[in-house]
Design a protein around this motif. Structure first.
Motif, PDB file in Angstrom:
ATOM      1  N   ILE A   4      28.161 123.642  -4.240  1.00 49.92           N
ATOM      2  CA  ILE A   4      27.486 124.675  -3.458  1.00 49.92           C
ATOM      3  C   ILE A   4      28.412 125.166  -2.348  1.00 49.92           C
ATOM      4  O   ILE A   4      29.126 124.376  -1.733  1.00 49.92           O
ATOM      5  N   ARG A   5      28.359 126.450  -2.077  1.00 52.78           N
ATOM      6  CA  ARG A   5      29.063 127.040  -0.932  1.00 52.78           C
ATOM      7  C   ARG A   5      28.027 127.361   0.136  1.00 52.78           C
ATOM      8  O   ARG A   5      26.976 127.920  -0.169  1.00 52.78           O
ATOM      9  N   ILE A   6      28.341 126.989   1.361  1.00 49.63           N
ATOM     10  CA  ILE A   6      27.473 127.383   2.470  1.00 49.63           C
ATOM     11  C   ILE A   6      28.315 128.123   3.507  1.00 49.63           C
ATOM     12  O   ILE A   6      29.508 127.850   3.654  1.00 49.63           O
ATOM     13  N   VAL A  39      32.247 126.905   3.409  1.00 49.81           N
ATOM     14  CA  VAL A  39      32.766 125.641   2.898  1.00 49.81           C
ATOM     15  C   VAL A  39      32.114 125.358   1.551  1.00 49.81           C
ATOM     16  O   VAL A  39      31.072 125.935   1.209  1.00 49.81           O
ATOM     17  N   ILE A  40      32.737 124.466   0.800  1.00 45.46           N
ATOM     18  CA  ILE A  40      32.245 124.164  -0.537  1.00 45.46           C
ATOM     19  C   ILE A  40      32.210 122.646  -0.730  1.00 45.46           C
ATOM     20  O   ILE A  40      33.077 121.930  -0.229  1.00 45.46           O
ATOM     21  N   GLY A  41      31.177 122.188  -1.416  1.00 37.59           N
ATOM     22  CA  GLY A  41      31.038 120.765  -1.686  1.00 37.59           C
ATOM     23  C   GLY A  41      29.776 120.498  -2.487  1.00 37.59           C
ATOM     24  O   GLY A  41      29.081 121.420  -2.899  1.00 37.59           O
ATOM     25  N   SER A  42      29.485 119.251  -2.665  1.00 44.28           N
ATOM     26  CA  SER A  42      28.277 118.837  -3.379  1.00 44.28           C
ATOM     27  C   SER A  42      27.256 118.320  -2.373  1.00 44.28           C
ATOM     28  O   SER A  42      27.618 117.586  -1.452  1.00 44.28           O
ATOM     29  N   PRO A  43      26.002 118.686  -2.541  1.00 39.74           N
ATOM     30  CA  PRO A  43      24.971 118.140  -1.650  1.00 39.74           C
ATOM     31  C   PRO A  43      24.926 116.620  -1.740  1.00 39.74           C
ATOM     32  O   PRO A  43      25.143 116.042  -2.802  1.00 39.74           O
ATOM     33  N   ILE A 119      40.133 125.000  11.297  1.00 37.96           N
ATOM     34  CA  ILE A 119      38.886 124.514  10.694  1.00 37.96           C
ATOM     35  C   ILE A 119      39.208 123.456   9.636  1.00 37.96           C
ATOM     36  O   ILE A 119      38.580 122.395   9.590  1.00 37.96           O
ATOM     37  N   ASN A 120      40.183 123.741   8.784  1.00 38.31           N
ATOM     38  CA  ASN A 120      40.579 122.814   7.719  1.00 38.31           C
ATOM     39  C   ASN A 120      40.926 121.445   8.268  1.00 38.31           C
ATOM     40  O   ASN A 120      40.587 120.415   7.667  1.00 38.31           O
ATOM     41  N   ASN A 121      41.599 121.411   9.403  1.00 37.82           N
ATOM     42  CA  ASN A 121      42.013 120.140  10.012  1.00 37.82           C
ATOM     43  C   ASN A 121      40.840 119.296  10.487  1.00 37.82           C
ATOM     44  O   ASN A 121      41.003 118.098  10.705  1.00 37.82           O
ATOM     45  N   ARG A 122      39.692 119.894  10.668  1.00 39.75           N
ATOM     46  CA  ARG A 122      38.547 119.169  11.216  1.00 39.75           C
ATOM     47  C   ARG A 122      37.461 118.837  10.194  1.00 39.75           C
ATOM     48  O   ARG A 122      36.543 118.078  10.501  1.00 39.75           O
ATOM     49  N   LEU A 123      37.538 119.403   9.017  1.00 42.02           N
ATOM     50  CA  LEU A 123      36.476 119.171   8.030  1.00 42.02           C
ATOM     51  C   LEU A 123      36.547 117.761   7.456  1.00 42.02           C
ATOM     52  O   LEU A 123      37.633 117.211   7.273  1.00 42.02           O
ATOM     53  N   PRO A 124      35.384 117.186   7.138  1.00 39.18           N
ATOM     54  CA  PRO A 124      35.377 115.890   6.454  1.00 39.18           C
ATOM     55  C   PRO A 124      36.115 116.013   5.115  1.00 39.18           C
ATOM     56  O   PRO A 124      36.173 117.089   4.524  1.00 39.18           O
ATOM     57  N   LYS A 125      36.651 114.907   4.631  1.00 39.10           N
ATOM     58  CA  LYS A 125      37.467 114.898   3.406  1.00 39.10           C
ATOM     59  C   LYS A 125      36.729 115.444   2.178  1.00 39.10           C
ATOM     60  O   LYS A 125      37.343 116.029   1.295  1.00 39.10           O
ATOM     61  N   ASN A 126      35.431 115.225   2.111  1.00 41.67           N
ATOM     62  CA  ASN A 126      34.669 115.652   0.933  1.00 41.67           C
ATOM     63  C   ASN A 126      34.237 117.118   0.987  1.00 41.67           C
ATOM     64  O   ASN A 126      33.633 117.624   0.042  1.00 41.67           O
ATOM     65  N   ILE A 127      34.552 117.815   2.066  1.00 46.32           N
ATOM     66  CA  ILE A 127      34.196 119.222   2.231  1.00 46.32           C
ATOM     67  C   ILE A 127      35.482 120.036   2.236  1.00 46.32           C
ATOM     68  O   ILE A 127      36.432 119.708   2.945  1.00 46.32           O
ATOM     69  N   LYS A 128      35.495 121.116   1.472  1.00 46.05           N
ATOM     70  CA  LYS A 128      36.681 121.973   1.401  1.00 46.05           C
ATOM     71  C   LYS A 128      36.362 123.337   2.010  1.00 46.05           C
ATOM     72  O   LYS A 128      35.268 123.881   1.800  1.00 46.05           O
ATOM     73  N   LEU A 129      37.312 123.873   2.739  1.00 49.44           N
ATOM     74  CA  LEU A 129      37.172 125.223   3.254  1.00 49.44           C
ATOM     75  C   LEU A 129      37.363 126.188   2.091  1.00 49.44           C
ATOM     76  O   LEU A 129      38.362 126.113   1.370  1.00 49.44           O
ATOM     77  N   HIS A 130      36.418 127.060   1.892  1.00 53.31           N
ATOM     78  CA  HIS A 130      36.472 128.024   0.785  1.00 53.31           C
ATOM     79  C   HIS A 130      36.969 129.387   1.260  1.00 53.31           C
ATOM     80  O   HIS A 130      37.825 129.990   0.616  1.00 53.31           O
ATOM     81  N   ALA A 131      36.431 129.861   2.393  1.00 54.23           N
ATOM     82  CA  ALA A 131      36.791 131.197   2.859  1.00 54.23           C
ATOM     83  C   ALA A 131      36.543 131.339   4.354  1.00 54.23           C
ATOM     84  O   ALA A 131      35.666 130.688   4.918  1.00 54.23           O
ATOM     85  N   VAL A 132      37.339 132.217   4.958  1.00 53.34           N
ATOM     86  CA  VAL A 132      37.156 132.611   6.349  1.00 53.34           C
ATOM     87  C   VAL A 132      37.240 134.136   6.373  1.00 53.34           C
ATOM     88  O   VAL A 132      38.180 134.713   5.827  1.00 53.34           O
TER      89      VAL A 132
END
Length: 149
Positions: A4-6, A39-43, A119-132
């Protein structure tokens, strides 16, 4: 598991000047920026986790973006530290203004790249930045996509 992307949206006011530019933007001016971070990841599937069903808590994403970008850039004036604007920046700082010196030309494009890195530097490992997406005016914006980088 589903991916999912949020997206969380932000707004802030920032001034800047583009040194060496051949148009009006060489002058100090400001914008009401609108920033969208996706950001993109799995719930989270663990039913015992208080964040069950979320990719990332919107408030956690908000905290990252506010600390790294909004709280820093809001009501600031941004100059490239490698230009003669440095003298003007020092004068403004001496008069109590909030000035940010960056090592790039403060265009929407370069600010978007900078914001994506922060933003990328601060995201948890399981969450990926998709777009800005950084919207400078009602009809002009720059976008960064992970798939392009």
């Amino acid at each position: 598991m589903n991916t999912i992307r949020i997206t969380k949206q932000f707004s802030f006011e920032t001034g800047h000047a583009l040194y060496g530019y051949d148009g009006k933007c060489k002058n100090i001016h400001g914008h009401s920026y609108k920033l969208s971070v996706t950001v993109i990841g799995s719930p989270i599937s663990d039913t015992s986790n208080v964040k069950y069903g979320m990719v990332i808590d919107f408030s956690d994403l908000k905290k990252i973006v506010k600390e790294e970008i909004v709280d820093v850039f809001d009501h600031a004036t941004v100059f490239n530290k490698n230009t003669p604007h440095i003298k003007l920046a020092e004068e403004l700082k001496n008069r109590g203004h909030h000035v940010i010196l960056v090592d790039y030309q403060p265009t929407s494009e370069m600010m978007t790249i900078d914001f994506a890195k922060k933003i990328n530097n601060r995201l948890p490992k399981n969450i990926k930045l998709h777009a800005v997406k950084l919207q400078e005016t009602e009809s002009s914006f720059a976008e960064w996509f992970a798939s392009d980088n």
